[in-house]
Write a protein that holds these residues in place. Structure first.
Motif, PDB file in Angstrom:
ATOM      1  N   LEU A  66     -41.007 -45.073 -86.268  1.00  0.00           N
ATOM      2  CA  LEU A  66     -42.114 -44.647 -84.942  1.00  0.00           C
ATOM      3  C   LEU A  66     -43.247 -45.802 -84.317  1.00  0.00           C
ATOM      4  CD1 LEU A  66     -44.180 -43.046 -88.046  1.00  0.00           C
ATOM      5  CD2 LEU A  66     -42.938 -41.853 -85.955  1.00  0.00           C
ATOM      6  N   LYS A  67     -43.515 -44.723 -83.544  1.00  0.00           N
ATOM      7  CA  LYS A  67     -44.190 -46.078 -82.529  1.00  0.00           C
ATOM      8  C   LYS A  67     -45.757 -46.170 -83.476  1.00  0.00           C
ATOM      9  CE  LYS A  67     -42.148 -42.823 -80.443  1.00  0.00           C
ATOM     10  NZ  LYS A  67     -40.321 -42.908 -80.437  1.00  0.00           N
ATOM     11  N   GLU A 106     -46.875 -45.293 -75.011  1.00  0.00           N
ATOM     12  CA  GLU A 106     -46.380 -46.340 -75.244  1.00  0.00           C
ATOM     13  C   GLU A 106     -45.135 -46.763 -75.272  1.00  0.00           C
ATOM     14  OE1 GLU A 106     -48.596 -44.676 -76.667  1.00  0.00           O
ATOM     15  OE2 GLU A 106     -50.537 -44.696 -75.657  1.00  0.00           O
ATOM     16  N   TYR A 107     -44.266 -45.207 -76.054  1.00  0.00           N
ATOM     17  CA  TYR A 107     -42.792 -46.226 -76.217  1.00  0.00           C
ATOM     18  C   TYR A 107     -41.736 -46.016 -75.360  1.00  0.00           C
ATOM     19  CZ  TYR A 107     -43.487 -48.924 -80.239  1.00  0.00           C
ATOM     20  OH  TYR A 107     -43.554 -49.930 -81.363  1.00  0.00           O
ATOM     21  N   GLY A 109     -38.759 -38.119 -72.540  1.00  0.00           N
ATOM     22  CA  GLY A 109     -39.561 -39.473 -71.390  1.00  0.00           C
ATOM     23  C   GLY A 109     -38.173 -40.386 -72.035  1.00  0.00           C
ATOM     24  N   SER A 110     -37.985 -41.812 -71.463  1.00  0.00           N
ATOM     25  CA  SER A 110     -36.852 -41.748 -71.757  1.00  0.00           C
ATOM     26  C   SER A 110     -37.390 -43.511 -72.572  1.00  0.00           C
ATOM     27  CB  SER A 110     -36.083 -42.764 -70.822  1.00  0.00           C
ATOM     28  OG  SER A 110     -37.116 -43.652 -70.045  1.00  0.00           O
ATOM     29  N   TYR A 111     -36.096 -43.245 -74.013  1.00  0.00           N
ATOM     30  CA  TYR A 111     -36.980 -44.158 -74.729  1.00  0.00           C
ATOM     31  C   TYR A 111     -35.459 -45.315 -75.116  1.00  0.00           C
ATOM     32  CZ  TYR A 111     -35.039 -40.808 -77.651  1.00  0.00           C
ATOM     33  OH  TYR A 111     -34.349 -39.830 -78.560  1.00  0.00           O
ATOM     34  N   THR A 112     -36.246 -46.234 -76.037  1.00  0.00           N
ATOM     35  CA  THR A 112     -34.612 -47.201 -76.683  1.00  0.00           C
ATOM     36  C   THR A 112     -34.515 -47.361 -78.286  1.00  0.00           C
ATOM     37  OG1 THR A 112     -35.118 -48.586 -75.111  1.00  0.00           O
ATOM     38  CG2 THR A 112     -34.086 -49.204 -76.432  1.00  0.00           C
TER      39      THR A 112
END
Lengths: 371, 371
Positions: A57-58, A264-265, A286-289
């Protein structure tokens, strides 16, 4: 203190008819619509090891966990406040060897420690899709199209997609619009708060124009292009133009380039979804890693939809034709009516009252007659 | 001790494709089939005040709770190990004023403290129906028909309904086959264990014939009728004959008149459901009593179905036609294919591999061609 019969804890509630059925129907419609684009369903458990869930998790999410000690494993478990992170875990571990791009879908309940003012419920239904292995422009456009289509089949109209570029300040600060590293966070916070005075006092006047470069995507993009340093973001601005070209005829698009709250992530792009008559967000993404167990990173993009606000405004409710079957109606007659899309309510005694039981029709001479 | 990446607590698991989709599809099919008989969906929360949930549950269930302290309410909450009890609470409180018979349906996850040997999972999906306000023979027959139909639409074949008469010993002990009050429990336990020697040592030889009066419903009923004292149970035996007449052509019926295990809260009738190729129960139900906040009691009958064993044997899996859309395929073409029941997988880059992505077809010249 004794608890009154039927009282539920704060933020937890019963869904009654017809909303409970509507919620179930909307979740099913959304998941089926997502699945038609090749997103295969996964179902992670309601609870996991706290340690594992926090890792996925963030940091904001980790504060939002309902925890308990599991007498069986003797470990602390946490209820999932979000399903996205679990899908990332599955993509990185059990489905780590599957070919990319990997398309996964999910839907189910989540439980949060705290409600928000906008949404007083702590148990919510979340559904969504994750596209793992790429965060290219083509991936963004697919994800946005799938999200919009899923909301459309749920009956949402007047959809607005609010785009943001979460790492914009970070990227410019390290390049065309330099900022001391220790001021980047403060500048972001001021931009989030749209606080012009705060920006000036940080000596970040160059970032002032971003406050004005928000709103409907056309004018906002034009203002962004006029900011000298932002021109180094050409590829991102072109991506936003491509998104407008791809979905601008179906939805309203707005841009808030420096909005970071809740993103934030996200990496280079994030979005919130809104609909006519619905208060607050009805989805986001959105985009994330994704980080694999061996430390390698993988790009991904996805979205989550929130089913509860849709149920709350009455979406998903279907009016049924309900026919009362008097005592002695044979089983085959009832079955034929159900096959013809009727809901049948069978009399169980002479005192059963068709109207009181919500029937719209009574079977007379083998034909449903309106009550 | 660090937890290995992706490891889940004992009894909790991920459902992956295609089982996750199958589980969702089976739950949907079952709920829709139940709804066609006028059962309206309710959705109680995943957690409640422990005190409230324990009050609703059978004593056995209360031992089976996963509990946690809720930082918001500062009370102990428990995750539901069962949905039936929550539906009873709704029927007695928020829907206490609705006309009877009240038909309610439900479906969703439950979480248990401990797994069983037969089912190692602690998170399970339960679906069912409750008919509130009557436990008449007509009600039993409706509930059994709905349960059987729901299993049939889920793809279960060779359904067996095992009937039991949970309060038989209690009723006979107070009437035609007297037992000292302090021996009733012991006699029931010996009958549950089919322990002839134990019965004899309790001086309850009169109850010995019940051990043999179990099995296929025809011979079992004949043996029951031959037991002198059991003839006072005429109405119940007639009820079982009526059940045979109503559903005996669709399912196999067995009778285990004194079986009490798991039916501690059932009143005059209980049943377990089995299916071909499925190990263990796939559902159960029976008549019971709902207690209202003012202390009044209400008769009810219902059933629960267990979705996981059906998923485990492969039910609910649908083979999809999956067509790969090469780069540049326009959006309208994809939409038309999806409307025609295709799953579309859009290329996002030149390197996307249709076969690796599980496609069965590739779109060539606007026509899906088998791979």
């Amino acid at each position: 203190m004794t608890i009154a019969p039927g009282l539920l804890p704060e933020g937890l509630r019963d869904r009654l008819p017809p909303q409970a059925e509507a919620g179930s129907r909307l979740l099913h419609r959304v998941i089926v619509a997502i699945g038609r684009h090749g997103y295969a369903r996964v179902s992670p458990p309601l609870a996991e090891f706290e340690e594992g869930l926090v890792g996925q998790l963030k940091s904001a999410g980790a504060r939002d966990l309902l925890r308990f000690v599991d007498p069986v494993s003797q470990r602390t478990l946490a209820l999932r406040p979000d399903i996205t992170a679990q899908v990332g875990r599955i993509a990185a571990t059990r489905m780590g060897h599957r070919p990319r791009p990997l398309r996964l879908a999910y839907g189910g309940p989540v439980l949060k420690l705290r409600a928000t003012q906008l949404r007083p419920e702590r148990e919510l239904t979340q559904a969504g899709a994750e596209l793992i292995g790429t965060d290219s422009l083509a991936a963004v456009i697919e994800i946005l199209r799938v999200a919009v289509e899923a909301l459309e089949v749920a009956g949402v109209t007047g959809i607005t997609v609010d785009l943001t570029l979460p790492d914009l300040v970070e990227t410019l600060a390290a390049g065309a619009m330099p900022l001391p590293a220790d001021k980047v966070d403060a500048v972001r916070a001021m931009l989030d708060a749209k606080d012009a005075g705060g920006l000036a006092s940080l000596g970040a006047d160059a970032y002032l124009p971003f406050i004005e470069a928000a709103g409907p995507v056309g004018p906002a993009l034009a203002k962004l292009r006029a900011i000298a340093g932002a021109q180094t973001l050409d590829k991102r601005l072109e991506a936003i133009e491509a998104i407008v070209a791809a979905i601008g005829d179906r939805v309203a698009l707005t841009l808030d380039p420096t909005e970071r709250h809740g993103f934030e992530y996200q990496t280079w792009i994030g979005f919130s979804l809104f609909g006519d008559g619905l208060s607050g967000e009805i989805g986001r993404g959105g985009s994330y890693t994704i980080v694999h167990p061996d430390g390698t990173e993988e790009k991904a993009i996805g979205f989550s939809l929130f089913i509860d606000p849709l149920v709350d405004v009455g979406l998903g409710v279907v009016e049924h034709r309900r026919v009362f079957l008097p005592l002695g109606t044979d089983a085959a007659t009832g079955a034929a009516l159900r096959a013809d899309d009727w809901i049948t309510i069978a009399a169980l005694s002479e005192s059963d009252d068709a109207a009181a039981l919500g029937c719209t029709h009574i079977l007379r001479g083998n034909i449903p007659q309106p009550i």
